[in-house]
Each structure stands twice: as structure tokens, then as C-alpha cells.
Write a protein that holds these residues in place. Structure first.
Motif, PDB file in Angstrom:
ATOM      1  N   GLY A  49       0.696  -1.233  -0.086  1.00 37.98           N
ATOM      2  CA  GLY A  49      -0.086  -0.025  -0.016  1.00 37.98           C
ATOM      3  C   GLY A  49       0.729   1.314  -0.010  1.00 37.98           C
ATOM      4  N   GLU A  50       2.160   1.126  -0.141  1.00 35.86           N
ATOM      5  CA  GLU A  50       2.848   2.388  -0.118  1.00 35.86           C
ATOM      6  C   GLU A  50       2.594   3.562  -1.062  1.00 35.86           C
ATOM      7  N   ALA A  73      -4.855  -6.539   3.990  1.00 36.56           N
ATOM      8  CA  ALA A  73      -4.899  -6.455   5.778  1.00 36.56           C
ATOM      9  C   ALA A  73      -3.512  -5.730   5.991  1.00 36.56           C
ATOM     10  N   TYR A  74      -2.391  -6.203   5.196  1.00 32.54           N
ATOM     11  CA  TYR A  74      -1.071  -5.604   5.593  1.00 32.54           C
ATOM     12  C   TYR A  74      -1.020  -4.042   5.264  1.00 32.54           C
ATOM     13  N   ALA A  75      -1.741  -3.609   4.236  1.00 30.98           N
ATOM     14  CA  ALA A  75      -1.717  -2.325   3.668  1.00 30.98           C
ATOM     15  C   ALA A  75      -2.553  -1.351   4.574  1.00 30.98           C
ATOM     16  N   ARG A  76      -3.652  -2.072   4.886  1.00 33.28           N
ATOM     17  CA  ARG A  76      -4.438  -1.315   5.950  1.00 33.28           C
ATOM     18  C   ARG A  76      -3.655  -0.748   7.335  1.00 33.28           C
ATOM     19  N   ALA A  79      -1.029   1.515   6.697  1.00 30.21           N
ATOM     20  CA  ALA A  79      -1.727   3.131   6.692  1.00 30.21           C
ATOM     21  C   ALA A  79      -2.017   3.502   7.981  1.00 30.21           C
ATOM     22  N   ALA A  80      -2.399   2.512   8.867  1.00 31.05           N
ATOM     23  CA  ALA A  80      -2.686   3.119  10.432  1.00 31.05           C
ATOM     24  C   ALA A  80      -1.235   3.330  10.976  1.00 31.05           C
ATOM     25  N   ALA A  81      -0.442   2.633  10.730  1.00 31.35           N
ATOM     26  CA  ALA A  81       0.823   2.606  11.301  1.00 31.35           C
ATOM     27  C   ALA A  81       1.543   4.304  10.810  1.00 31.35           C
TER      28      ALA A  81
END
Length: 220
Positions: A49-50, A73-76, A79-81
Motif C-alpha cells: 500500500g505504499e 490487511a497488511y496495507a491497512r 496506513a494506520a501505522a
């Protein structure tokens, strides 16, 4: 034949994806700085998601999609991090979208393909379907930008020639405006450690690889 969803899921679940470098590809950053990204943007094969995260943070209306639920799921989480909660991600099969009875994703002014096109190197049918999906999703006058690994230098992953990009977009509805050499950055994981050879790994663990950067215009 392209890899199954389970193979892509495993790369994210086990942290073996060589394309996760913790930041956007410099070539995509340069496109944005050069004013090449406009309107509503699709990030197909968004992975970690970068690009969706970075572009959302800059105020763009962008949607990242990936075949892999684990990637989404990883991208979300990513994004939160990075404190970009507005970044949007959906699970979507870009190949299946070519012949889907509806277009749930909508229409986009710009498509930014970073390291998806080349995964169809040995699957002519899937590659043709992907190009049809792009034609369906990109509005007339819009642009598809493709950053793909190049076969002009040693490396890892599916490396392609410029002719494969050009030939895939031949025909009514497309104009290939530019294909030029660029660079792509990956990392070494246990999934590709045996392919490193003489490649130079920098202090941050990234590897610089030859790539193509193509700009294709969606015509009427």
C-alpha cells in the motif's frame, strides 16, 4: 500461469515479499512530482500500500486494490501505522474484472501499476485480460503508468522486455506514448536469496534493479 492467491497471501503472512521496501518506488514519486498523476487514481496490485498511502497523504483520491486479502490487511495496517487512515484498499481480481458483468470499482483518470504487469510474463491470457480490465477502468484520455522489471540486466522476479509492454497495448483504444528505462527497488528475503548473485545490496537492505517505466494513453 500466474501465482495463486494463496502464494501471494503467504508472501505477506510470512514477510517474504521482496517488493516490500517500506516506502514508495522513486519512479512513482517522480511521476507525482512531475504532475503526471491526475484525478481519481487506481493502484492495482497495491501490495503493502505504499503508493496509495503516499498519494492519499498528498490529497489524491486513490484506491488501492489487490488480489490477496493478506496484502489488503497488511496495507491497512501500514496506513494506520503511518497515520493515513483515509487510505482505501479493497480486495479485487484485476484479471476477473475484464469480463465481470459490472464495474464495482468505477472509472479512473490515472492508473499506477507498480510491479503488477510483469507478473503476467508467462500467462498471455491473463495479461490480455488485465489489459482489457485497464481499458474498462481508465476513462478516455486517461493514463496508465506501468513500472515493470526489465530483462536488460540480471535481477530477480519476472523480468520483461519493452516489446512485451508495447505489444500488449497495440490496437484500438490505446496509444503507447513513452517507454523508458528506469529503476525499481526491492529487498532480499528468504524467498529470493538464491537469486541475488552479484546484485548490490545497500546499507538499508534494498537492491536496485533495472525497470521500464511506460506511459499509455487510453483513447476513445
Amino acid at each position: 500461469m500466474t501465482e495463486t492467491t494463496e502464494v501471494w497471501n503467504s508472501a505477506y503472512d510470512n514477510d517474504t515479499a521482496p517488493w516490500i521496501i517500506g516506502e514508495p518506488q522513486p519512479a512513482i514519486v517522480a511521476l507525482e512530482r512531475g504532475g503526471r498523476l491526475r484525478g481519481r487514481i487506481l493502484d492495482p496490485g497495491a501490495g503493502a500500500g505504499e503508493h496509495t498511502i503516499a498519494l492519499t497523504a498528498l490529497g489524491y483520491d486513490v484506491l488501492g486494490v489487490d488480489l490477496s486479502p493478506s496484502a489488503v490487511a497488511y496495507a491497512r495496517r501500514n496506513a494506520a501505522a503511518k497515520d493515513v487512515p483515509a487510505a482505501r484498499f479493497e480486495v479485487a481480481d484485476m484479471v476477473a474484472l475484464a469480463d465481470s458483468p459490472d464495474n464495482a470499482l468505477g472509472i479512473f483518470d490515472t492508473v499506477v501499476d507498480s510491479a503488477l504487469f510483469h507478473v503476467f510474463l508467462e500467462d498471455d491470457g491473463a495479461r490480455a485480460a488485465y489489459v482489457r480490465a485497464l481499458h474498462r477502468l481508465c476513462k478516455p484520455g486517461g493514463c496508465v503508468h506501468v513500472l515493470a522489471l526489465s530483462d536488460t540486466e540480471p535481477g530477480f522476479g519476472p523480468r520483461i522486455g519493452a516489446d512485451l509492454i508495447r505489444d500488449s497495448f497495440i490496437g484500438p483504444g490505446w496509444e503507447v506514448e513513452d517507454i523508458r528505462p528506469d529503476r525499481y527497488y526491492g529487498r532480499i528475503t528468504r524467498a529470493n536469496a538464491d537469486q541475488v548473485g552479484d546484485l548490490v545490496v545497500d546499507a538499508s537492505g534494498k537492491v536496485e534493479l533495472a525497470a521500464w517505466l511506460a506511459r499509455i494513453r487510453r483513447m476513445e
